[in-house]
Design a protein around this motif. Sequence first.
Motif, PDB file in Angstrom:
ATOM      1  N   THR A   1       0.843  -1.191   0.000  1.00 11.34           N
ATOM      2  CA  THR A   1       0.000   0.000   0.000  1.00 11.34           C
ATOM      3  C   THR A   1       0.876   1.236   0.000  1.00 11.34           C
ATOM      4  N   ILE A   2       0.615   2.134  -0.956  1.00 17.32           N
ATOM      5  CA  ILE A   2       1.260   3.442  -1.001  1.00 17.32           C
ATOM      6  C   ILE A   2       0.168   4.488  -0.844  1.00 17.32           C
ATOM      7  N   SER A   3       0.370   5.449   0.046  1.00 24.35           N
ATOM      8  CA  SER A   3      -0.657   6.464   0.288  1.00 24.35           C
ATOM      9  C   SER A   3      -0.020   7.813   0.574  1.00 24.35           C
ATOM     10  N   GLY A   4      -0.784   8.864   0.341  1.00 22.51           N
ATOM     11  CA  GLY A   4      -0.358  10.220   0.679  1.00 22.51           C
ATOM     12  C   GLY A   4       0.817  10.745  -0.100  1.00 22.51           C
ATOM     13  N   LEU A   5       1.012  10.283  -1.350  1.00 23.68           N
ATOM     14  CA  LEU A   5       2.138  10.766  -2.134  1.00 23.68           C
ATOM     15  C   LEU A   5       1.981  12.257  -2.431  1.00 23.68           C
ATOM     16  N   GLU A   6       3.042  13.004  -2.174  1.00 24.15           N
ATOM     17  CA  GLU A   6       3.002  14.446  -2.390  1.00 24.15           C
ATOM     18  C   GLU A   6       4.413  14.954  -2.652  1.00 24.15           C
ATOM     19  N   ALA A   7       4.542  15.866  -3.622  1.00 22.44           N
ATOM     20  CA  ALA A   7       5.830  16.482  -3.930  1.00 22.44           C
ATOM     21  C   ALA A   7       5.589  17.890  -4.452  1.00 22.44           C
ATOM     22  N   GLY A   8       6.298  18.859  -3.877  1.00 21.50           N
ATOM     23  CA  GLY A   8       6.148  20.227  -4.319  1.00 21.50           C
ATOM     24  C   GLY A   8       4.735  20.760  -4.190  1.00 21.50           C
ATOM     25  N   GLY A   9       3.997  20.297  -3.189  1.00 22.27           N
ATOM     26  CA  GLY A   9       2.621  20.750  -2.991  1.00 22.27           C
ATOM     27  C   GLY A   9       1.607  20.055  -3.864  1.00 22.27           C
ATOM     28  N   VAL A  10       2.042  19.139  -4.726  1.00 25.74           N
ATOM     29  CA  VAL A  10       1.141  18.399  -5.618  1.00 25.74           C
ATOM     30  C   VAL A  10       0.881  17.024  -5.037  1.00 25.74           C
ATOM     31  N   GLN A  11      -0.393  16.656  -4.890  1.00 29.13           N
ATOM     32  CA  GLN A  11      -0.759  15.346  -4.366  1.00 29.13           C
ATOM     33  C   GLN A  11      -1.056  14.387  -5.519  1.00 29.13           C
ATOM     34  N   PHE A  12      -0.653  13.132  -5.328  1.00 31.61           N
ATOM     35  CA  PHE A  12      -0.822  12.124  -6.373  1.00 31.61           C
ATOM     36  C   PHE A  12      -1.796  11.056  -5.886  1.00 31.61           C
ATOM     37  N   GLY A  13      -3.074  11.370  -6.022  1.00 32.94           N
ATOM     38  CA  GLY A  13      -4.109  10.409  -5.670  1.00 32.94           C
ATOM     39  C   GLY A  13      -4.189  10.160  -4.182  1.00 32.94           C
ATOM     40  N   GLY A  14      -4.931   9.101  -3.801  1.00 33.84           N
ATOM     41  CA  GLY A  14      -5.126   8.754  -2.401  1.00 33.84           C
ATOM     42  C   GLY A  14      -4.318   7.542  -2.008  1.00 33.84           C
ATOM     43  N   THR A  15      -4.990   6.387  -1.915  1.00 41.31           N
ATOM     44  CA  THR A  15      -4.352   5.139  -1.495  1.00 41.31           C
ATOM     45  C   THR A  15      -4.308   4.169  -2.673  1.00 41.31           C
ATOM     46  N   HIS A  16      -3.147   3.572  -2.894  1.00 42.68           N
ATOM     47  CA  HIS A  16      -2.934   2.645  -4.007  1.00 42.68           C
ATOM     48  C   HIS A  16      -2.455   1.322  -3.424  1.00 42.68           C
ATOM     49  N   ARG A  17      -3.089   0.215  -3.850  1.00 42.94           N
ATOM     50  CA  ARG A  17      -2.856  -1.072  -3.172  1.00 42.94           C
ATOM     51  C   ARG A  17      -2.861  -2.216  -4.190  1.00 42.94           C
ATOM     52  N   ASP A  18      -2.008  -3.215  -3.931  1.00 43.59           N
ATOM     53  CA  ASP A  18      -1.993  -4.426  -4.754  1.00 43.59           C
ATOM     54  C   ASP A  18      -1.490  -5.593  -3.902  1.00 43.59           C
ATOM     55  N   THR A  19      -1.936  -6.805  -4.233  1.00 46.71           N
ATOM     56  CA  THR A  19      -1.500  -8.035  -3.560  1.00 46.71           C
ATOM     57  C   THR A  19      -0.582  -8.807  -4.499  1.00 46.71           C
ATOM     58  N   VAL A  20       0.610  -9.150  -4.018  1.00 46.41           N
ATOM     59  CA  VAL A  20       1.627  -9.743  -4.875  1.00 46.41           C
ATOM     60  C   VAL A  20       2.337 -10.885  -4.153  1.00 46.41           C
ATOM     61  N   PRO A  21       2.904 -11.849  -4.908  1.00 41.34           N
ATOM     62  CA  PRO A  21       3.739 -12.887  -4.286  1.00 41.34           C
ATOM     63  C   PRO A  21       4.984 -12.265  -3.657  1.00 41.34           C
ATOM     64  N   ALA A  22       5.488 -12.924  -2.620  1.00 41.34           N
ATOM     65  CA  ALA A  22       6.663 -12.419  -1.910  1.00 41.34           C
ATOM     66  C   ALA A  22       7.516 -13.582  -1.422  1.00 41.34           C
ATOM     67  N   TYR A  23       8.785 -13.288  -1.156  1.00 46.41           N
ATOM     68  CA  TYR A  23       9.657 -14.276  -0.516  1.00 46.41           C
ATOM     69  C   TYR A  23      10.558 -13.560   0.482  1.00 46.41           C
ATOM     70  N   GLN A  24      11.121 -14.329   1.396  1.00 49.38           N
ATOM     71  CA  GLN A  24      12.074 -13.764   2.335  1.00 49.38           C
ATOM     72  C   GLN A  24      13.170 -14.773   2.647  1.00 49.38           C
ATOM     73  N   LEU A  25      14.334 -14.259   2.978  1.00 48.90           N
ATOM     74  CA  LEU A  25      15.455 -15.032   3.492  1.00 48.90           C
ATOM     75  C   LEU A  25      15.768 -14.488   4.871  1.00 48.90           C
ATOM     76  N   GLY A  26      16.198 -15.375   5.749  1.00 54.48           N
ATOM     77  CA  GLY A  26      16.433 -14.899   7.105  1.00 54.48           C
ATOM     78  C   GLY A  26      17.486 -15.706   7.834  1.00 54.48           C
ATOM     79  N   ALA A  27      17.936 -15.132   8.933  1.00 54.28           N
ATOM     80  CA  ALA A  27      18.878 -15.788   9.831  1.00 54.28           C
ATOM     81  C   ALA A  27      18.729 -15.138  11.196  1.00 54.28           C
ATOM     82  N   GLY A  28      19.209 -15.821  12.195  1.00 54.22           N
ATOM     83  CA  GLY A  28      19.100 -15.250  13.527  1.00 54.22           C
ATOM     84  C   GLY A  28      19.817 -16.082  14.558  1.00 54.22           C
ATOM     85  N   LEU A  29      19.695 -15.627  15.779  1.00 52.92           N
ATOM     86  CA  LEU A  29      20.331 -16.310  16.899  1.00 52.92           C
ATOM     87  C   LEU A  29      19.357 -16.330  18.065  1.00 52.92           C
TER      88      LEU A  29
END
Length: 232
Positions: A152-180
């Motif tokens: 989700t991307i929301s509230g985009l604004e630059a130089g006083g210009v707003q670019f729409g409201g809330t933009h959303r999409d569902t996509v595949p994802a992966y992660q790699l991890g490690a820990g202790l």
Amino acid sequence: MNLQKSTQYLAMGIVGLGVLAPAISVADTLGPYVSAMGGVNWVARQDLTQNDLDFVEMQYNQPLHSGYATGLAVGWGFPVGLRPEVEVAYRRNTLDQFNHRVYEGGGSIQGKGEEEASSIMANLWYDVTNLPAPLSRLTPYVGGGLGYAVLTISGLEAGGVQFGGTHRDTVPAYQLGAGLGYELSEHWSMSLDYRYFKTREAHYGNISGLPEGDVSTEYNAQSLMLGLRYWL
């Protein structure tokens, strides 16, 4: 309460719970468990693409100013060291600047906006167990997972210009991890966890204030978190 203080309180709470866990003899951490984690989140600079053109790069604030990640998981530890797990997580960062602005002739400008990633992942970790004393309480692990994320991307604004409201999409994802991990007692353990998280390309369609055309981007983040695990 600002985001920096929220992240600090979450980390302090996890550490506090670990300290208060009952100090009884350490047992093998096998079987079912539930866990919670929280910490900081870095998002790589991200290109917004339209009509096969990378028309602007989004740059994010440093984690202590805006970026954090939290997660909850349930899993099962097996004697062979494998630990399957289902995890839900949430990541949030704020935008700082827009670079390489092709539609405006290049250059950079300060910007505003938020990006969130809510995910559900099926993970498989491998625990390195039975380390010799005095390291017997420690459990290093590595692994990864596959799943889906709602970007989700929301509230985009630059130089006083707003670019729409809330933009959303569902996509595949992966992660790699490690820990202790560190065993505190028969039922409690703490961990320091690293995650590299990446999604497929998300598509947001037309965005107000931009030329017509599907706007897309990929999400790429790294998280460093403290975790607390309870073995049932």
